[in-house]
Design a protein around this motif. Structure first.
Motif, mmCIF file in Angstrom:
data_model
loop_
_atom_site.group_PDB
_atom_site.id
_atom_site.type_symbol
_atom_site.label_atom_id
_atom_site.label_comp_id
_atom_site.label_asym_id
_atom_site.label_seq_id
_atom_site.Cartn_x
_atom_site.Cartn_y
_atom_site.Cartn_z
ATOM 1 N N TYR A 190 0.800 -1.233 0.000
ATOM 2 C CA TYR A 190 0.000 0.000 0.000
ATOM 3 C C TYR A 190 0.832 1.282 0.000
ATOM 4 O O TYR A 190 0.281 2.374 0.128
ATOM 5 C CB TYR A 190 -0.938 -0.004 1.218
ATOM 6 N N ALA A 191 2.132 1.167 -0.142
ATOM 7 C CA ALA A 191 3.005 2.338 -0.014
ATOM 8 C C ALA A 191 2.709 3.405 -1.064
ATOM 9 O O ALA A 191 2.781 4.603 -0.778
ATOM 10 C CB ALA A 191 4.469 1.921 -0.097
ATOM 11 N N GLU A 192 2.368 2.967 -2.278
ATOM 12 C CA GLU A 192 2.167 3.936 -3.364
ATOM 13 C C GLU A 192 0.950 4.816 -3.145
ATOM 14 O O GLU A 192 0.831 5.895 -3.735
ATOM 15 C CB GLU A 192 2.051 3.209 -4.696
ATOM 16 N N PHE A 193 0.015 4.383 -2.283
ATOM 17 C CA PHE A 193 -1.166 5.187 -1.986
ATOM 18 C C PHE A 193 -0.862 6.315 -1.000
ATOM 19 O O PHE A 193 -1.645 7.250 -0.865
ATOM 20 C CB PHE A 193 -2.262 4.316 -1.368
ATOM 21 N N LYS A 220 -3.359 -3.956 -5.847
ATOM 22 C CA LYS A 220 -4.107 -2.896 -5.175
ATOM 23 C C LYS A 220 -3.979 -1.554 -5.897
ATOM 24 O O LYS A 220 -4.962 -0.987 -6.362
ATOM 25 C CB LYS A 220 -3.630 -2.769 -3.724
ATOM 26 N N PHE A 221 -2.751 -1.029 -6.016
ATOM 27 C CA PHE A 221 -2.573 0.301 -6.607
ATOM 28 C C PHE A 221 -2.979 0.308 -8.077
ATOM 29 O O PHE A 221 -3.589 1.263 -8.553
ATOM 30 C CB PHE A 221 -1.122 0.755 -6.456
ATOM 31 N N PHE A 222 -2.633 -0.741 -8.808
ATOM 32 C CA PHE A 222 -2.942 -0.791 -10.239
ATOM 33 C C PHE A 222 -4.218 -1.583 -10.538
ATOM 34 O O PHE A 222 -4.503 -1.867 -11.709
ATOM 35 C CB PHE A 222 -1.757 -1.373 -11.013
ATOM 36 N N ALA A 223 -4.979 -1.942 -9.499
ATOM 37 C CA ALA A 223 -6.281 -2.593 -9.653
ATOM 38 C C ALA A 223 -6.226 -3.809 -10.566
ATOM 39 O O ALA A 223 -7.117 -4.038 -11.374
ATOM 40 C CB ALA A 223 -7.315 -1.579 -10.184
ATOM 41 N N ILE A 277 -7.014 9.520 -4.328
ATOM 42 C CA ILE A 277 -6.898 8.957 -2.979
ATOM 43 C C ILE A 277 -6.568 10.051 -1.964
ATOM 44 O O ILE A 277 -7.138 10.078 -0.866
ATOM 45 C CB ILE A 277 -5.840 7.842 -2.946
ATOM 46 N N ASP A 278 -5.681 10.968 -2.320
ATOM 47 C CA ASP A 278 -5.340 12.061 -1.404
ATOM 48 C C ASP A 278 -6.582 12.878 -1.047
ATOM 49 O O ASP A 278 -6.823 13.192 0.128
ATOM 50 C CB ASP A 278 -4.287 12.981 -2.033
ATOM 51 N N PHE A 303 -7.107 3.132 2.783
ATOM 52 C CA PHE A 303 -8.196 2.633 3.621
ATOM 53 C C PHE A 303 -8.035 3.200 5.024
ATOM 54 O O PHE A 303 -6.981 3.751 5.373
ATOM 55 C CB PHE A 303 -8.208 1.102 3.653
ATOM 56 N N ILE A 304 -9.080 3.036 5.825
ATOM 57 C CA ILE A 304 -9.091 3.628 7.151
ATOM 58 C C ILE A 304 -9.653 2.635 8.153
ATOM 59 O O ILE A 304 -10.588 1.880 7.842
ATOM 60 C CB ILE A 304 -9.911 4.940 7.147
#
Length: 365
Positions: A190-193, A220-223, A277-278, A303-304
């Motif tokens: 998840y680092a790229e998010f 995840k990042f590239f779906a 995402i930001d 995610f949270i």
């Protein structure tokens, strides 16, 4: 036979369909942590032109793919090993290192413990404390490290807490691990998010330290979970050689090889993802913080993690949300979490608004 208490993961849409009688196409999966933009536009446009790749074996050394990953990660392509998803590499590294006793930051992804136990090792958890908002106490972790530990496993940002360890903290930890001959496996799914990925990623540390490997993937990042494409980065040449020697040949398909080269070069998609995402992370944190009856933990990923503080349970919220076609993640099956914790990822703005409205109604606000 499914039971009401079963925990449904983000990939369990077929089970949801069966249990609740809701078509999976009508479900917004807030539990999967996948980029809501879907797959890259460049991939959609160009991959069909490369379908002939299926008729040939991929390059066994994946030179072009590794170069694409190296350019994307700003690291030497010679320090990269592609894999059939990061899951394959997690398993392969653990089987090669065969840790006797591993220390895992928890609560976290259960696959680490499963693989370590399958390799004959034992696991201990270093708990991230709720009182610290699940933010790592670096000094306490360093005090726990010693000769009785031979592997440290961290997910950064961590799932499900969405907390993160900075690169400076990570370097201090890696230095102590080097002293005690502890190998460090860092999962950066998840680092790229993260808004400040360059302040979190440990990839630059692989140039200096031989006792770490950093793992990422495209799910995840590239779906693109169906591509089954992941990669590891390490400056340990002996480990890379050993991994390549034990890995099955052509573990990454020709099509995944071609797709990866396209994904890592799609700068517009990467920028759009980070902007979306930001903005949604900021909006959702502000929205949730204004609600009574919950506690919000600061997120770094897409995610949270949230805790109910009014006597209601995550399973009750799950039931309420899923009947509206909104699938969150009940986190009560994670170590150190109970039935008051839930997690959800950031989707498209209209879907996020639907879920926030659902949570407000559930909380009787």
């Amino acid at each position: 036979m499914l039971k009401p208490a079963d925990h449904f993961h983000g990939s369990d849409l077929e089970k949801i369909e069966q249990f609740y009688g809701i078509s999976k196409k009508d479900i917004v999966s807030f539990g999967a942590n996948v980029n809501p933009l879907g797959i890259s536009g460049l991939l959609k446009e160009k991959l069909s032109d490369r379908l002939d790749a299926i008729s040939t074996y991929p390059d066994r050394e994946y030179k072009k793919l590794r170069q694409s990953i190296g350019n994307y990660c700003h690291t030497d392509s010679r320090n990269i090993i592609p894999g059939n998803g990061s899951t394959e590499l997690i398993s392969l590294i653990i089987r090669l290192r065969r840790p006797r006793k591993a220390l895992i930051l928890g609560p976290t992804y259960s696959e680490y413990e499963r693989e370590i136990r399958m390799a004959g090792g034992t696991c201990q958890y270093f708990p991230l404390k709720e009182s610290d908002n699940f933010i790592l106490n670096e000094e306490a972790l360093i005090d726990r490290l010693g000769e009785d530990i031979d592997m440290l496993v961290l997910c950064n940002p961590n799932n499900p807490t969405s907390s993160a360890v900075t690169a400076l903290q990570m370097e201090a930890i890696v230095k102590v691990c080097l002293k005690f001959n502890i190998f460090v496996m860092i999962d950066e799914t998840y680092a790229e998010f993260a808004q400040d990925c360059e302040k979190i990623t440990a990839i630059p540390l692989t140039r200096q330290y031989q006792n770490i490997v950093v793992l990422r993937g495209v799910s995840k990042f590239f779906a693109s979970p169906g591509l089954r494409l992941g990669y590891g980065v390490t400056g340990n040449a002996a480990l890379l050689e050993e991994l390549a020697g034990k890995q099955n040949p052509w573990t990454v398909s020709s099509l995944a090889d071609e797709a990866g080269q396209l994904l890592f070069s799609d700068v517009n998609y990467i920028r759009q993802t980070k902007e979306l995402i930001d903005s949604q992370r900021t909006y959702i944190v502000e929205s949730l913080t204004s609600m009574d009856g919950i506690k919000v933990y600061p997120p770094h990923a897409n995610f949270i993690l949230v805790r109910l503080t009014n006597g209601l349970t995550a399973h009750q919220l799950f039931e309420t949300a899923i009947r509206q076609g909104l699938m969150i993640r009940d986190c009560s099956d994670f170590p150190f979490l109970d039935d008051t914790y839930f997690r959800f990822c950031f989707m498209m703005p209209s879907d996020n608004d639907r879920l926030l409205a659902c949570i407000r109604k559930f909380l009787h606000l």
